[in-house]
Motif scaffolding. Structure first.
Motif, mmCIF file in Angstrom:
data_model
loop_
_atom_site.group_PDB
_atom_site.id
_atom_site.type_symbol
_atom_site.label_atom_id
_atom_site.label_comp_id
_atom_site.label_asym_id
_atom_site.label_seq_id
_atom_site.Cartn_x
_atom_site.Cartn_y
_atom_site.Cartn_z
ATOM 1 N N LEU A 29 0.842 -1.186 0.000
ATOM 2 C CA LEU A 29 0.000 0.000 0.000
ATOM 3 C C LEU A 29 0.880 1.240 0.000
ATOM 4 O O LEU A 29 1.774 1.383 0.840
ATOM 5 C CB LEU A 29 -0.902 0.020 1.235
ATOM 6 N N ALA A 30 0.614 2.159 -0.925
ATOM 7 C CA ALA A 30 1.332 3.424 -0.994
ATOM 8 C C ALA A 30 0.359 4.557 -0.692
ATOM 9 O O ALA A 30 -0.614 4.751 -1.419
ATOM 10 C CB ALA A 30 1.955 3.615 -2.373
ATOM 11 N N VAL A 31 0.617 5.290 0.385
ATOM 12 C CA VAL A 31 -0.191 6.457 0.754
ATOM 13 C C VAL A 31 0.619 7.681 0.351
ATOM 14 O O VAL A 31 1.656 7.981 0.951
ATOM 15 C CB VAL A 31 -0.498 6.465 2.258
ATOM 16 N N MET A 32 0.170 8.379 -0.674
ATOM 17 C CA MET A 32 0.996 9.383 -1.332
ATOM 18 C C MET A 32 0.397 10.792 -1.242
ATOM 19 O O MET A 32 -0.818 10.957 -1.164
ATOM 20 C CB MET A 32 1.186 9.007 -2.798
ATOM 21 N N PRO A 33 1.247 11.820 -1.294
ATOM 22 C CA PRO A 33 0.807 13.208 -1.148
ATOM 23 C C PRO A 33 0.559 13.874 -2.489
ATOM 24 O O PRO A 33 0.856 13.329 -3.551
ATOM 25 C CB PRO A 33 2.005 13.854 -0.443
ATOM 26 N N TRP A 34 0.078 15.107 -2.405
ATOM 27 C CA TRP A 34 -0.336 15.849 -3.593
ATOM 28 C C TRP A 34 0.787 16.685 -4.203
ATOM 29 O O TRP A 34 0.659 17.138 -5.331
ATOM 30 C CB TRP A 34 -1.488 16.788 -3.234
ATOM 31 N N ASN A 35 1.868 16.944 -3.483
ATOM 32 C CA ASN A 35 2.789 17.993 -3.951
ATOM 33 C C ASN A 35 3.580 17.597 -5.189
ATOM 34 O O ASN A 35 3.886 18.438 -6.033
ATOM 35 C CB ASN A 35 3.714 18.450 -2.820
ATOM 36 N N VAL A 62 3.097 -5.990 -6.207
ATOM 37 C CA VAL A 62 1.989 -5.271 -6.823
ATOM 38 C C VAL A 62 1.637 -4.087 -5.931
ATOM 39 O O VAL A 62 1.914 -4.104 -4.721
ATOM 40 C CB VAL A 62 0.765 -6.179 -7.071
ATOM 41 N N GLY A 63 1.040 -3.044 -6.515
ATOM 42 C CA GLY A 63 0.826 -1.808 -5.791
ATOM 43 C C GLY A 63 -0.632 -1.436 -5.622
ATOM 44 O O GLY A 63 -1.451 -1.643 -6.524
ATOM 45 N N LEU A 64 -0.936 -0.869 -4.449
ATOM 46 C CA LEU A 64 -2.240 -0.288 -4.156
ATOM 47 C C LEU A 64 -1.995 1.175 -3.780
ATOM 48 O O LEU A 64 -1.267 1.459 -2.825
ATOM 49 C CB LEU A 64 -2.919 -1.017 -2.991
ATOM 50 N N LEU A 65 -2.582 2.098 -4.518
ATOM 51 C CA LEU A 65 -2.335 3.520 -4.311
ATOM 52 C C LEU A 65 -3.521 4.191 -3.634
ATOM 53 O O LEU A 65 -4.633 4.190 -4.154
ATOM 54 C CB LEU A 65 -2.067 4.206 -5.656
ATOM 55 N N LYS A 66 -3.261 4.758 -2.457
ATOM 56 C CA LYS A 66 -4.207 5.670 -1.830
ATOM 57 C C LYS A 66 -3.588 7.057 -1.986
ATOM 58 O O LYS A 66 -2.689 7.445 -1.234
ATOM 59 C CB LYS A 66 -4.421 5.322 -0.358
ATOM 60 N N HIS A 67 -4.052 7.802 -2.978
ATOM 61 C CA HIS A 67 -3.476 9.110 -3.246
ATOM 62 C C HIS A 67 -4.207 10.178 -2.434
ATOM 63 O O HIS A 67 -5.261 9.934 -1.853
ATOM 64 C CB HIS A 67 -3.582 9.426 -4.738
ATOM 65 N N LEU A 95 -6.151 8.460 -10.968
ATOM 66 C CA LEU A 95 -6.828 7.584 -11.923
ATOM 67 C C LEU A 95 -6.049 7.474 -13.232
ATOM 68 O O LEU A 95 -6.053 6.412 -13.875
ATOM 69 C CB LEU A 95 -8.240 8.098 -12.184
ATOM 70 N N HIS A 96 -5.381 8.544 -13.628
ATOM 71 C CA HIS A 96 -4.553 8.483 -14.836
ATOM 72 C C HIS A 96 -3.430 7.471 -14.647
ATOM 73 O O HIS A 96 -3.131 6.688 -15.564
ATOM 74 C CB HIS A 96 -3.970 9.860 -15.154
ATOM 75 N N LEU A 97 -2.810 7.452 -13.478
ATOM 76 C CA LEU A 97 -1.743 6.489 -13.213
ATOM 77 C C LEU A 97 -2.287 5.061 -13.204
ATOM 78 O O LEU A 97 -1.642 4.137 -13.713
ATOM 79 C CB LEU A 97 -1.073 6.821 -11.874
ATOM 80 N N ASP A 98 -3.451 4.872 -12.626
ATOM 81 C CA ASP A 98 -4.092 3.556 -12.639
ATOM 82 C C ASP A 98 -4.248 3.069 -14.076
ATOM 83 O O ASP A 98 -3.865 1.940 -14.433
ATOM 84 C CB ASP A 98 -5.456 3.673 -11.949
ATOM 85 N N GLN A 123 -3.332 -0.589 -8.680
ATOM 86 C CA GLN A 123 -4.704 -0.096 -8.585
ATOM 87 C C GLN A 123 -4.765 1.159 -7.711
ATOM 88 O O GLN A 123 -4.130 1.220 -6.657
ATOM 89 C CB GLN A 123 -5.611 -1.154 -7.959
ATOM 90 N N THR A 124 -5.550 2.117 -8.174
ATOM 91 C CA THR A 124 -5.854 3.295 -7.368
ATOM 92 C C THR A 124 -7.110 3.037 -6.554
ATOM 93 O O THR A 124 -8.114 2.550 -7.082
ATOM 94 C CB THR A 124 -6.060 4.520 -8.277
#
Length: 461
Positions: A131-137, A156-161, A170-173, A187-188
């Motif tokens: 799980l990747a919890v990522m920031p906006w900057n 495999v990756g799970l993105l919580k942006h 969603l574009h990255l997904d 997956q986003t």
């Protein structure tokens, strides 16, 4: 916080999204778990082919994704394009080098014999869904610098942006899916922060990485620690920028302007505290302030804009509180210090001098275009001021004296020391911090190995 695109240059809500519910979260966790079972067995060549295709797609879509990033978080369009290009470079870097970085290691035969064995090998095997919890900057770069090495390692990756950059997420997904990665590999998850702990605790999630605030880092680390799961945390910084008498002052001041104000100062590794030897303090302050004053603040879609808006109204208010507190306690405003008239969450690039330890700005990270100036009498005082912070991400040192370089490299409490240049992340170099800036490393071989099961395979005699 709603999941929505709100243009920070205008305050206009462009688009809103519904958070996915429990059933959809479950479906995606199951898809990640299933995908990992097969994807982990793919070859490095197969993974590299997929990642190269993702890089090619992102390169072709540079303008589209750059405009999305600028709309969602206010980054000047030229900087958004550069961020996308940097992601392409990192994808290709890992696609071409992952196999060598994760090559089997063979212990010394004498040590193997001493252990009673005939042969042994150390292998790097993937952990599973991360799980990747990522920031906006840096909404592209923060994700790619996790995803590229993780996918090349066989995870495999799970993105919580961040909730204010859903279209980028969603574009990255879609990018990884269109590149041919198997369903479930990346997956986003459009979810709020309240759902993160449950996802971290799910047994199918094997590890987590977070870039963000200290409270968010503590929450994820606590949940993961309770479940005995590995984490990597990058929690911000208050990086020192030290200028000594032998430095090229013109160059040091020029780079300092960019180092503080790039991305409207909203960068963990931005130089924030400018610590200048007293012999050159006045000359540096004059050059630096003039450079900051010359920056063009405006529409981030305008090619000539240097500094766009802050990403949120709350972010600007937080920055104003720090500046107001400093001024109320005696800080001098050399330039800036105000919000411009008009719509959007803009703030003037600002330089503060006369900083004292009782000011909040001395202790807290300034996440915006505000620089603080300190005067140091000698190297020892410069180091003491630089280390007088709870953070320890990176640092910058300007000097032509090699003995001083060695002292700073030894004594600065930071994950990086950049000499006569601006801190910048690059796929070849490990990135991360100490103290409250977090732990673990991203990028380089160190980063790709963070989410690997380092396995000893030993054979008896």
């Amino acid at each position: 916080m709603p999941i929505a695109t709100v243009n920070p240059a205008t305050g206009e809500t462009v688009r809103t999204f519904d958070a996915v519910g429990p059933d959809e979260i479950e479906r995606r966790l199951a898809a990640a778990d299933a995908a990992f079972r097969d994807y982990r067995t793919t070859s490095f060549a197969e993974r590299a082919g997929l990642l190269h295709r993702a890089a090619d797609l992102l390169e072709k879509e540079n303008e589209e994704i750059a405009r999305t990033v600028t709309t969602e978080m206010g980054k000047p369009i030229t900087q958004a394009r550069a961020e996308a290009a940097k992601c392409v470079k990192a994808m290709r870097w890992y696609a071409d080098r992952a196999e060598a970085l994760l090559a089997d290691e063979h212990p010394d035969p004498a040590d193997v014999a001493d252990s009673g064995g005939s042969r042994a090998v150390v292998r790097y095997r993937p952990l599973g869904p991360v799980l990747a919890v990522m920031p906006w900057n840096f909404p592209l770069w923060q994700v790619v610098r996790f995803a590229a090495p993780a996918l090349m390692a066989g995870n495999v990756g799970l993105l919580k942006h961040a909730s204010n950059v859903p279209q980028t997420a969603l574009h990255l997904d879609g990018l990884f899916r269109r590149a041919g990665f198997p369903e479930g590999c990346f997956q986003t998850l459009l979810v709020g922060s309240a759902e993160v702990e449950k996802i971290v605790r799910d047994p199918r999630v094997r590890a987590a990485t977070l870039t963000g605030s200290e409270p968010a880092g503590r929450a994820v680390a606590a949940a993961a620690g309770d479940e005995i799961k590995h984490t990597v945390l990058e929690l911000g910084g208050s990086d020192p920028y030290v200028v000594m008498p032998s430095a090229d002052l013109d160059r040091a001041a020029e780079v300092a302007v960019t180092a503080r104000n790039q991305n409207a100062g909203q960068s963990c590794i931005a130089a924030k505290r400018f610590i200048v030897h007293t012999d050159v303090y006045d000359a540096f302050a004059e050059r630096f302030t003039a450079g900051v004053r010359a920056l063009r603040v405006g529409d981030p879609m305008d090619e000539s804009t240097d500094v766009g808006p802050l990403s949120s109204e709350r972010g600007r208010a937080d920055l104003e509180e720090l500046v107001d507190d400093a001024v109320s306690r005696g800080a001098q405003v050399l330039c800036g210090g105000r919000r411009p008239d008009g719509p959007g969450w803009f703030y003037e690039p600002t330089v503060l001098a006369g900083i004292t330890p009782d000011m909040r700005v001395h202790r807290e990270e300034t996440f915006g275009p505000v620089a603080t100036l300190y005067r140091a009498g000698d190297l020892e005082e410069a180091v003491a001021i630089a280390n007088d912070t709870s953070f320890g991400l990176s640092s910058n040192v300007w000097t032509a004296d090699e003995a001083e370089v060695e002292r700073f490299a030894r004594d600065l409490e930071a994950g990086g020391v950049y000499v006569n240049g601006m801190t910048a992340s690059h796929p070849a170099f490990p990135f991360g911090g100490v103290k409250r800036s977090g732990y673990g490393r991203e990028l380089s071989g160190h980063g790709i190995r963070e989410f690997c099961n380092i396995t000893t395979v030993w054979h008896g005699a």
